[in-house]
Design a protein around this motif. Structure first.
Motif, PDB file in Angstrom:
ATOM      1  N   VAL A  95       1.037  -1.375  -0.034  1.00 44.52           N
ATOM      2  CA  VAL A  95       0.047  -0.016  -0.088  1.00 44.52           C
ATOM      3  C   VAL A  95       0.907   1.260   0.037  1.00 44.52           C
ATOM      4  O   VAL A  95       0.498   2.082  -0.865  1.00 44.52           O
ATOM      5  CB  VAL A  95      -0.914  -0.066   1.354  1.00 44.52           C
ATOM      6  CG1 VAL A  95      -1.690   1.535   1.316  1.00 44.52           C
ATOM      7  CG2 VAL A  95      -1.890  -1.238   0.841  1.00 44.52           C
ATOM      8  N   ALA A  96       1.774   1.232   0.805  1.00 49.07           N
ATOM      9  CA  ALA A  96       2.784   2.409   1.004  1.00 49.07           C
ATOM     10  C   ALA A  96       3.523   2.653  -0.481  1.00 49.07           C
ATOM     11  O   ALA A  96       3.972   3.827  -0.717  1.00 49.07           O
ATOM     12  CB  ALA A  96       3.754   1.927   1.939  1.00 49.07           C
ATOM     13  N   LEU A  97       3.909   1.804  -1.199  1.00 50.67           N
ATOM     14  CA  LEU A  97       4.581   2.012  -2.461  1.00 50.67           C
ATOM     15  C   LEU A  97       3.550   2.552  -3.522  1.00 50.67           C
ATOM     16  O   LEU A  97       3.868   3.304  -4.435  1.00 50.67           O
ATOM     17  CB  LEU A  97       5.060   0.624  -2.887  1.00 50.67           C
ATOM     18  CG  LEU A  97       6.289   0.135  -2.303  1.00 50.67           C
ATOM     19  CD1 LEU A  97       6.708  -1.384  -2.696  1.00 50.67           C
ATOM     20  CD2 LEU A  97       7.804   1.015  -2.370  1.00 50.67           C
ATOM     21  N   ALA A  98       2.392   2.046  -3.267  1.00 49.14           N
ATOM     22  CA  ALA A  98       1.311   2.369  -4.229  1.00 49.14           C
ATOM     23  C   ALA A  98       0.776   3.841  -3.976  1.00 49.14           C
ATOM     24  O   ALA A  98       0.362   4.620  -5.248  1.00 49.14           O
ATOM     25  CB  ALA A  98      -0.106   1.506  -4.181  1.00 49.14           C
ATOM     26  N   ILE A  99       0.721   4.530  -2.928  1.00 48.87           N
ATOM     27  CA  ILE A  99       0.308   5.636  -2.571  1.00 48.87           C
ATOM     28  C   ILE A  99       0.647   6.780  -3.335  1.00 48.87           C
ATOM     29  O   ILE A  99       0.286   7.871  -4.091  1.00 48.87           O
ATOM     30  CB  ILE A  99       0.044   6.054  -1.076  1.00 48.87           C
ATOM     31  CG1 ILE A  99      -1.093   5.144  -0.580  1.00 48.87           C
ATOM     32  CG2 ILE A  99      -0.207   7.364  -1.005  1.00 48.87           C
ATOM     33  CD1 ILE A  99      -0.954   4.944   1.164  1.00 48.87           C
ATOM     34  N   PRO A 100       2.262   6.860  -3.233  1.00 48.25           N
ATOM     35  CA  PRO A 100       2.681   8.081  -4.040  1.00 48.25           C
ATOM     36  C   PRO A 100       2.886   7.816  -5.644  1.00 48.25           C
ATOM     37  O   PRO A 100       2.903   8.983  -6.202  1.00 48.25           O
ATOM     38  CB  PRO A 100       4.177   8.162  -3.165  1.00 48.25           C
ATOM     39  CG  PRO A 100       4.438   6.772  -2.758  1.00 48.25           C
ATOM     40  CD  PRO A 100       3.058   6.205  -2.333  1.00 48.25           C
ATOM     41  N   LEU A 101       2.881   6.500  -5.863  1.00 48.15           N
ATOM     42  CA  LEU A 101       2.819   6.402  -7.285  1.00 48.15           C
ATOM     43  C   LEU A 101       1.409   6.748  -7.918  1.00 48.15           C
ATOM     44  O   LEU A 101       1.258   7.456  -8.920  1.00 48.15           O
ATOM     45  CB  LEU A 101       2.893   4.884  -7.680  1.00 48.15           C
ATOM     46  CG  LEU A 101       4.240   4.333  -7.513  1.00 48.15           C
ATOM     47  CD1 LEU A 101       4.344   2.700  -7.669  1.00 48.15           C
ATOM     48  CD2 LEU A 101       5.387   5.058  -8.465  1.00 48.15           C
TER      49      LEU A 101
ATOM     50  N   GLY B 153       4.872  -5.585  13.305  1.00 54.08           N
ATOM     51  CA  GLY B 153       4.525  -5.420  12.184  1.00 54.08           C
ATOM     52  C   GLY B 153       3.684  -4.200  11.788  1.00 54.08           C
ATOM     53  O   GLY B 153       3.619  -3.590  10.810  1.00 54.08           O
ATOM     54  N   THR B 154       2.669  -3.964  12.669  1.00 55.31           N
ATOM     55  CA  THR B 154       1.666  -3.102  12.512  1.00 55.31           C
ATOM     56  C   THR B 154       2.247  -1.561  12.715  1.00 55.31           C
ATOM     57  O   THR B 154       1.970  -0.641  11.893  1.00 55.31           O
ATOM     58  CB  THR B 154       0.645  -3.097  13.352  1.00 55.31           C
ATOM     59  OG1 THR B 154      -0.134  -4.554  13.129  1.00 55.31           O
ATOM     60  CG2 THR B 154      -0.574  -2.204  13.328  1.00 55.31           C
ATOM     61  N   ALA B 155       3.144  -1.385  13.583  1.00 54.30           N
ATOM     62  CA  ALA B 155       3.941  -0.375  13.750  1.00 54.30           C
ATOM     63  C   ALA B 155       4.755   0.272  12.607  1.00 54.30           C
ATOM     64  O   ALA B 155       4.734   1.169  11.853  1.00 54.30           O
ATOM     65  CB  ALA B 155       4.778  -0.392  15.015  1.00 54.30           C
ATOM     66  N   LEU B 156       5.407  -0.981  12.084  1.00 53.00           N
ATOM     67  CA  LEU B 156       6.116  -0.557  10.567  1.00 53.00           C
ATOM     68  C   LEU B 156       5.314  -0.266   9.617  1.00 53.00           C
ATOM     69  O   LEU B 156       5.561   0.668   8.702  1.00 53.00           O
ATOM     70  CB  LEU B 156       7.253  -2.103  10.577  1.00 53.00           C
ATOM     71  CG  LEU B 156       7.848  -1.811   9.036  1.00 53.00           C
ATOM     72  CD1 LEU B 156       8.829  -0.651   9.193  1.00 53.00           C
ATOM     73  CD2 LEU B 156       8.836  -3.074   8.891  1.00 53.00           C
ATOM     74  N   ALA B 157       4.278  -0.925   9.411  1.00 53.88           N
ATOM     75  CA  ALA B 157       3.409  -0.812   8.183  1.00 53.88           C
ATOM     76  C   ALA B 157       2.787   0.662   8.429  1.00 53.88           C
ATOM     77  O   ALA B 157       2.548   1.223   7.629  1.00 53.88           O
ATOM     78  CB  ALA B 157       2.291  -1.890   8.143  1.00 53.88           C
ATOM     79  N   GLY B 158       2.543   0.807   9.675  1.00 52.70           N
ATOM     80  CA  GLY B 158       1.796   2.351   9.965  1.00 52.70           C
ATOM     81  C   GLY B 158       2.688   3.326   9.635  1.00 52.70           C
ATOM     82  O   GLY B 158       2.390   4.445   8.842  1.00 52.70           O
ATOM     83  N   LEU B 159       3.989   3.030  10.014  1.00 51.96           N
ATOM     84  CA  LEU B 159       5.079   3.936   9.442  1.00 51.96           C
ATOM     85  C   LEU B 159       5.320   4.256   8.069  1.00 51.96           C
ATOM     86  O   LEU B 159       5.410   5.346   7.600  1.00 51.96           O
ATOM     87  CB  LEU B 159       6.445   3.901  10.096  1.00 51.96           C
ATOM     88  CG  LEU B 159       7.652   4.558   9.905  1.00 51.96           C
ATOM     89  CD1 LEU B 159       7.590   6.121  10.361  1.00 51.96           C
ATOM     90  CD2 LEU B 159       8.858   3.975  10.309  1.00 51.96           C
TER      91      LEU B 159
END
Length: 141
Positions: free
Chosen positions: A65-71, A121-127
């Motif tokens: 998700v984090a890779l897709a958002i700025p793209l 895992g959730t903390a890293l994904a949230g960051l």
């Protein structure tokens, strides 16, 4: 044929190839970003996911998700293919650096995730998602 329908069809005919080109380039950047992420992470995501590690699933899902958002922001705000490629690459670099900095700052994060610690895992994904949203905002200008 109704003139408005004719205009819509003409617009579709001229715009669809550009849409496919821009979307395809963005999708290619996305898959390259995911492949690079999987290659540079110290974790073995496939094995962890196959073993049912929920923390690894949360991290990988958050990363995707984090890779897709700025793209997506780059795709939405750019009208030239080269613009999408350049800024999309910059966005991916920022996102991958976010992961590397997080792993460096929290040295036991890898161990926690590999042991199934969903909170880690959730903390890293949230960051990663938080930085992605800021990254997207900056890209959208």
């Amino acid at each position: 044929m109704d003139t408005s329908l004719a205009q819509i069809l003409q617009s579709l005919e001229s715009g669809l190839p550009l849409l496919v080109l821009h979307f395809g380039a963005t999708l290619l950047l996305f898959f390259i970003g995911v492949a690079i992420y999987v290659a540079v992470t110290p974790m073995h995501e496939r094995e962890l996911l196959a073993d049912g590690n929920k923390a690894a699933g949360v991290v990988l899902g958050g990363t995707v998700v984090a890779l897709a958002i700025p793209l997506a922001a780059t795709l939405a705000t750019s009208s030239a293919l080269i613009d999408i490629i350049i800024w999309g690459t910059v966005a991916l670099v920022f996102q991958l650096l976010t992961f590397l900095v997080a792993i460096w700052l929290f040295r036991d994060l890898r161990t926690m995730i590999e042991s199934g610690n969903v909170a880690a895992g959730t903390a890293l994904a949230g960051l990663q998602i938080a930085v992605a949203l800021l990254n997207a905002g900056a890209m959208a200008g």
